[in-house]
Design a protein around this motif. Structure first.
Motif, PDB file in Angstrom:
ATOM      1  N   ARG A   1     -22.028 -30.514   8.430  1.00  0.00           N
ATOM      2  CA  ARG A   1     -21.704 -29.464   7.859  1.00  0.00           C
ATOM      3  C   ARG A   1     -22.357 -28.251   8.500  1.00  0.00           C
ATOM      4  O   ARG A   1     -22.153 -27.166   7.686  1.00  0.00           O
ATOM      5  CB  ARG A   1     -21.887 -29.540   6.311  1.00  0.00           C
ATOM      6  CG  ARG A   1     -21.466 -30.647   5.333  1.00  0.00           C
ATOM      7  CD  ARG A   1     -20.152 -30.532   5.308  1.00  0.00           C
ATOM      8  NE  ARG A   1     -19.564 -31.833   4.619  1.00  0.00           N
ATOM      9  CZ  ARG A   1     -18.102 -31.944   4.480  1.00  0.00           C
ATOM     10  NH1 ARG A   1     -17.510 -31.047   4.638  1.00  0.00           N
ATOM     11  NH2 ARG A   1     -17.719 -33.084   3.913  1.00  0.00           N
ATOM     12  N   MET A   2     -22.761 -28.352   9.563  1.00  0.00           N
ATOM     13  CA  MET A   2     -23.334 -27.198  10.473  1.00  0.00           C
ATOM     14  C   MET A   2     -22.457 -26.405  11.278  1.00  0.00           C
ATOM     15  O   MET A   2     -22.766 -25.662  11.814  1.00  0.00           O
ATOM     16  CB  MET A   2     -24.694 -27.811  11.173  1.00  0.00           C
ATOM     17  CG  MET A   2     -25.757 -28.123   9.810  1.00  0.00           C
ATOM     18  SD  MET A   2     -27.196 -28.646  10.681  1.00  0.00           S
ATOM     19  CE  MET A   2     -27.809 -27.131  11.564  1.00  0.00           C
ATOM     20  N   GLY A   3     -21.139 -26.881  11.378  1.00  0.00           N
ATOM     21  CA  GLY A   3     -20.318 -26.105  12.244  1.00  0.00           C
ATOM     22  C   GLY A   3     -20.637 -26.076  13.772  1.00  0.00           C
ATOM     23  O   GLY A   3     -20.456 -25.018  14.321  1.00  0.00           O
ATOM     24  N   GLY A   4     -20.545 -27.368  14.259  1.00  0.00           N
ATOM     25  CA  GLY A   4     -20.882 -27.510  15.737  1.00  0.00           C
ATOM     26  C   GLY A   4     -20.904 -28.684  16.242  1.00  0.00           C
ATOM     27  O   GLY A   4     -20.919 -29.555  15.446  1.00  0.00           O
ATOM     28  N   THR A   5     -20.842 -29.040  17.382  1.00  0.00           N
ATOM     29  CA  THR A   5     -21.021 -30.501  18.074  1.00  0.00           C
ATOM     30  C   THR A   5     -22.106 -30.760  18.059  1.00  0.00           C
ATOM     31  O   THR A   5     -23.085 -30.381  17.911  1.00  0.00           O
ATOM     32  CB  THR A   5     -20.371 -30.294  19.644  1.00  0.00           C
ATOM     33  OG1 THR A   5     -21.240 -29.669  20.286  1.00  0.00           O
ATOM     34  CG2 THR A   5     -18.977 -29.952  19.654  1.00  0.00           C
ATOM     35  N   HIS A   6     -22.458 -32.144  18.262  1.00  0.00           N
ATOM     36  CA  HIS A   6     -23.882 -32.848  17.894  1.00  0.00           C
ATOM     37  C   HIS A   6     -24.726 -32.148  19.267  1.00  0.00           C
ATOM     38  O   HIS A   6     -25.809 -31.489  18.967  1.00  0.00           O
ATOM     39  CB  HIS A   6     -23.780 -34.291  18.442  1.00  0.00           C
ATOM     40  CG  HIS A   6     -25.185 -35.083  18.271  1.00  0.00           C
ATOM     41  ND1 HIS A   6     -25.713 -34.990  17.298  1.00  0.00           N
ATOM     42  CD2 HIS A   6     -25.718 -35.593  19.466  1.00  0.00           C
ATOM     43  CE1 HIS A   6     -26.968 -35.691  17.598  1.00  0.00           C
ATOM     44  NE2 HIS A   6     -26.910 -35.753  19.033  1.00  0.00           N
ATOM     45  N   ALA A   7     -24.122 -31.963  20.167  1.00  0.00           N
ATOM     46  CA  ALA A   7     -24.748 -31.280  21.646  1.00  0.00           C
ATOM     47  C   ALA A   7     -25.166 -29.928  21.102  1.00  0.00           C
ATOM     48  O   ALA A   7     -26.256 -29.349  21.449  1.00  0.00           O
ATOM     49  CB  ALA A   7     -24.149 -31.225  22.650  1.00  0.00           C
TER      50      ALA A   7
ATOM     51  N   SER B   1     -21.721 -20.426   6.591  1.00  0.00           N
ATOM     52  CA  SER B   1     -21.570 -20.288   5.120  1.00  0.00           C
ATOM     53  C   SER B   1     -20.137 -20.913   4.821  1.00  0.00           C
ATOM     54  O   SER B   1     -20.352 -21.597   3.828  1.00  0.00           O
ATOM     55  CB  SER B   1     -21.427 -18.654   4.922  1.00  0.00           C
ATOM     56  OG  SER B   1     -22.771 -18.123   5.149  1.00  0.00           O
ATOM     57  N   VAL B   2     -18.949 -20.766   5.396  1.00  0.00           N
ATOM     58  CA  VAL B   2     -18.031 -21.598   4.839  1.00  0.00           C
ATOM     59  C   VAL B   2     -18.261 -23.017   4.784  1.00  0.00           C
ATOM     60  O   VAL B   2     -17.858 -23.486   4.291  1.00  0.00           O
ATOM     61  CB  VAL B   2     -16.673 -20.927   5.694  1.00  0.00           C
ATOM     62  CG1 VAL B   2     -15.584 -21.785   5.428  1.00  0.00           C
ATOM     63  CG2 VAL B   2     -16.546 -19.628   5.348  1.00  0.00           C
ATOM     64  N   MET B   3     -18.603 -23.351   6.080  1.00  0.00           N
ATOM     65  CA  MET B   3     -18.911 -24.828   6.509  1.00  0.00           C
ATOM     66  C   MET B   3     -19.751 -25.235   5.272  1.00  0.00           C
ATOM     67  O   MET B   3     -19.385 -26.568   4.684  1.00  0.00           O
ATOM     68  CB  MET B   3     -19.330 -25.118   7.781  1.00  0.00           C
ATOM     69  CG  MET B   3     -18.419 -24.829   8.963  1.00  0.00           C
ATOM     70  SD  MET B   3     -17.104 -25.978   9.062  1.00  0.00           S
ATOM     71  CE  MET B   3     -17.680 -27.304   9.538  1.00  0.00           C
ATOM     72  N   ILE B   4     -20.860 -24.633   5.121  1.00  0.00           N
ATOM     73  CA  ILE B   4     -22.016 -25.190   4.378  1.00  0.00           C
ATOM     74  C   ILE B   4     -21.381 -25.155   2.874  1.00  0.00           C
ATOM     75  O   ILE B   4     -21.645 -26.185   2.091  1.00  0.00           O
ATOM     76  CB  ILE B   4     -23.168 -24.368   4.169  1.00  0.00           C
ATOM     77  CG1 ILE B   4     -23.864 -24.579   5.614  1.00  0.00           C
ATOM     78  CG2 ILE B   4     -24.034 -24.464   3.243  1.00  0.00           C
ATOM     79  CD1 ILE B   4     -24.763 -23.650   6.102  1.00  0.00           C
ATOM     80  N   GLN B   5     -20.767 -24.366   2.358  1.00  0.00           N
ATOM     81  CA  GLN B   5     -19.920 -24.006   1.109  1.00  0.00           C
ATOM     82  C   GLN B   5     -18.997 -25.091   0.735  1.00  0.00           C
ATOM     83  O   GLN B   5     -19.019 -25.613  -0.125  1.00  0.00           O
ATOM     84  CB  GLN B   5     -19.736 -22.826   0.616  1.00  0.00           C
ATOM     85  CG  GLN B   5     -20.897 -21.765   0.537  1.00  0.00           C
ATOM     86  CD  GLN B   5     -20.537 -20.395  -0.052  1.00  0.00           C
ATOM     87  OE1 GLN B   5     -19.829 -20.303  -1.018  1.00  0.00           O
ATOM     88  NE2 GLN B   5     -20.849 -19.166   0.781  1.00  0.00           N
ATOM     89  N   SER B   6     -18.388 -25.509   1.929  1.00  0.00           N
ATOM     90  CA  SER B   6     -17.246 -26.392   1.682  1.00  0.00           C
ATOM     91  C   SER B   6     -17.857 -27.901   1.348  1.00  0.00           C
ATOM     92  O   SER B   6     -17.270 -28.817   0.640  1.00  0.00           O
ATOM     93  CB  SER B   6     -16.352 -26.539   2.951  1.00  0.00           C
ATOM     94  OG  SER B   6     -17.317 -27.251   4.073  1.00  0.00           O
ATOM     95  N   GLN B   7     -19.198 -28.233   1.501  1.00  0.00           N
ATOM     96  CA  GLN B   7     -19.565 -29.331   0.989  1.00  0.00           C
ATOM     97  C   GLN B   7     -19.400 -29.677  -0.564  1.00  0.00           C
ATOM     98  O   GLN B   7     -19.139 -30.877  -0.731  1.00  0.00           O
ATOM     99  CB  GLN B   7     -21.397 -29.316   1.119  1.00  0.00           C
ATOM    100  CG  GLN B   7     -21.803 -29.364   2.593  1.00  0.00           C
ATOM    101  CD  GLN B   7     -23.325 -29.290   2.504  1.00  0.00           C
ATOM    102  OE1 GLN B   7     -23.817 -28.367   2.628  1.00  0.00           O
ATOM    103  NE2 GLN B   7     -23.847 -30.512   2.290  1.00  0.00           N
TER     104      GLN B   7
ATOM    105  N   GLU C   1     -29.469 -18.771   8.910  1.00  0.00           N
ATOM    106  CA  GLU C   1     -29.375 -19.423  10.333  1.00  0.00           C
ATOM    107  C   GLU C   1     -28.122 -19.297  10.757  1.00  0.00           C
ATOM    108  O   GLU C   1     -27.145 -19.192  10.278  1.00  0.00           O
ATOM    109  CB  GLU C   1     -29.735 -20.767  10.160  1.00  0.00           C
ATOM    110  CG  GLU C   1     -28.723 -21.872   9.273  1.00  0.00           C
ATOM    111  CD  GLU C   1     -29.165 -21.992   7.903  1.00  0.00           C
ATOM    112  OE1 GLU C   1     -28.846 -23.052   7.354  1.00  0.00           O
ATOM    113  OE2 GLU C   1     -29.941 -20.978   7.382  1.00  0.00           O
ATOM    114  N   LEU C   2     -28.331 -19.132  12.221  1.00  0.00           N
ATOM    115  CA  LEU C   2     -26.972 -18.491  13.055  1.00  0.00           C
ATOM    116  C   LEU C   2     -26.590 -19.808  13.829  1.00  0.00           C
ATOM    117  O   LEU C   2     -25.999 -19.874  14.969  1.00  0.00           O
ATOM    118  CB  LEU C   2     -27.508 -17.434  14.031  1.00  0.00           C
ATOM    119  CG  LEU C   2     -28.097 -16.235  12.925  1.00  0.00           C
ATOM    120  CD1 LEU C   2     -28.673 -15.358  14.313  1.00  0.00           C
ATOM    121  CD2 LEU C   2     -27.262 -15.541  12.270  1.00  0.00           C
TER     122      LEU C   2
END
Length: 422
Positions: free
Chosen positions: A320-326, A15-21, A289-290
């Protein structure tokens, strides 16, 4: 790694990552949170019914209050039941957030609410920003029974931030039972005047320590949210057979037509409740989504959702999804596996309309628009899309109406619709 241990933390981090968009991504044009110039107005609900609301202070004596040092303390909730009334009047107004004045009178709580609502907080306190509610008004005489939707808010939020969505559903003949999840909600005002703030741990924790604490309590947090929903359903089942002196909607609830719905972390609460309880006939997860672990909660019991699911989400670029590509690739594989295991008639709907982001499922963009015409129009459009898909799904599974929306190509420019189920 136990996936359940990371879920609530992932919801909050995502949520934080997405809202930071909204601060750094030029493709997202959510409004600035500048002080309000004009008072934002909650849209008039589109259905034929008026809106009633009443609050209940309930304690689940089967569950201890895990935040209290008092071993005799039990889990206490404020629950707001929104219901259809016969009289619809565009001039009807009610409090946007009950007890706002009491919260504003306590400096620490006032500070928290000002952080959450920014320049709109004084307008909420004064009643300038209002709902269309008539508190404790008579229930509509027809139909005889109403389908019921349980609503859960996200971490650090409140169900009142989803007033537009709730009012729209009620205006179309649904009873919406909004649970203020104590210690998850930003602040809960109880009937005796007590106000309980969100649990954020000791004040001297570093951001990293706070994150680790949140992760450690994630499984318990989702389980508790789901237990809240199931407890309130138990309570309403009991009261529905009582007389109207004890419960305004006695004998008016169709408890064979019940859905669980939540936004953000509340989406995980709703999903877990549906995994555990077959009384829910439909499940709606709004951008819960988690990432980057899974789309839906997973616990060692292996339980999956047994009801048709609407997984309604905003499009989020990978950055903006808070994770690595993998990790994101693994997330999408896991999401596909989980959705494929859902019953027939389940849908994943990804909204791609201009300005859509995590907060768009709530009133936040509308309030933050502060009267700006373009920003207000965008916020209202995204709210309308949310309401349209939510109502169509509920009409299909709780009212058993033919609903062609999910097969329509009219909105494919703004929504990707994928049907799932076995």
């Amino acid at each position: 790694m136990n996936r359940a241990l990371t879920l609530l933390g992932c919801v909050a981090v995502s949520s934080v990552m997405i809202q930071s968009q909204t601060a750094s991504d030029p493709t997202v044009t959510a409004p600035s949170a500048a002080p309000a110039v004009m008072a934002p107005q909650i849209p008039i609900p589109s259905g034929p019914f008026g809106i009633g609301r009443t609050g209940y202070d309930w304690t689940d004596n089967s569950r201890p209050n895990r935040y209290s040092t008092d071993q005799q303390a039990h889990r206490e909730l404020m629950v707001y039941v929104w219901y259809p009334t016969s009289q619809k009047d565009a001039e009807t107004t009610g409090a946007y957030l009950p007890a706002a004045k009491q919260m504003d009178a306590i400096p620490d709580i006032q500070h928290r609410m000002q952080q959450e609502f920014e320049g709109n907080w004084p307008l909420i306190v004064s009643g300038t920003i209002a709902s269309h509610v008539s508190d404790s008004a008579p229930v509509a005489r027809n139909p005889k029974h109403f389908p019921v939707v349980f609503f859960s808010h996200g971490s650090g939020g409140t169900s009142f931030e989803s007033t537009s969505l709730i009012e729209d559903l009620v205006s179309h003949g649904y009873v919406v039972v909004a649970i203020e999840h104590t210690y998850t909600a930003i602040a809960v005002a109880f009937s005796n005047g007590k106000i309980v703030l969100q649990d954020q741990g000791p004040a001297d924790l570093t951001p990293q320590q706070r994150f680790q604490r949140m992760m450690a309590g994630a499984a318990a947090g989702i389980s508790e949210g789901a237990a809240d929903i199931r407890f309130v359903l138990d309570k309403l089942t009991e009261l529905n057979s009582a007389d109207t002196q004890h419960f305004l909607l006695a004998r008016r609830l169709d408890l064979n037509s019940v859905a669980a719905m939540g936004h953000s972390a509340g989406g995980a609460f709703a999903a877990r409740a549906c995994q555990l309880d077959g009384r829910f006939k439909a499940c709606i997860d709004l951008d819960g989504e988690l990432v980057p672990v899974a789309a839906l909660p997973e616990y060692p019991d292996g339980k999956t959702i047994q009801q048709p699911l609407l997984f309604l989400e905003a499009y989020h670029p990978e950055s903006r999804m808070g994770g690595t590509h993998a990790q994101i690739e693994e997330y999408y594989k896991k999401k596909e596996e989980q959705l494929q295991s859902c019953p027939a008639g389940s849908y994943d709907v990804v909204l791609k309309s201009p300005g859509i982001f995590h907060g768009s499922f709530s009133d936040y963009p509308l309030l933050a628009a502060a009267g700006n015409a373009d920003a207000t129009a965008m916020a209202l459009h995204n709210l309308h899309l949310t309401q349209m898909f939510v109502r169509a799904f509920l009409d299909k599974y709780l009212k058993h109406e033919k609903e062609p929306l999910f097969e329509s190509k009219e909105f494919h420019a703004e929504a990707t619709i994928q049907q799932y189920g076995h």
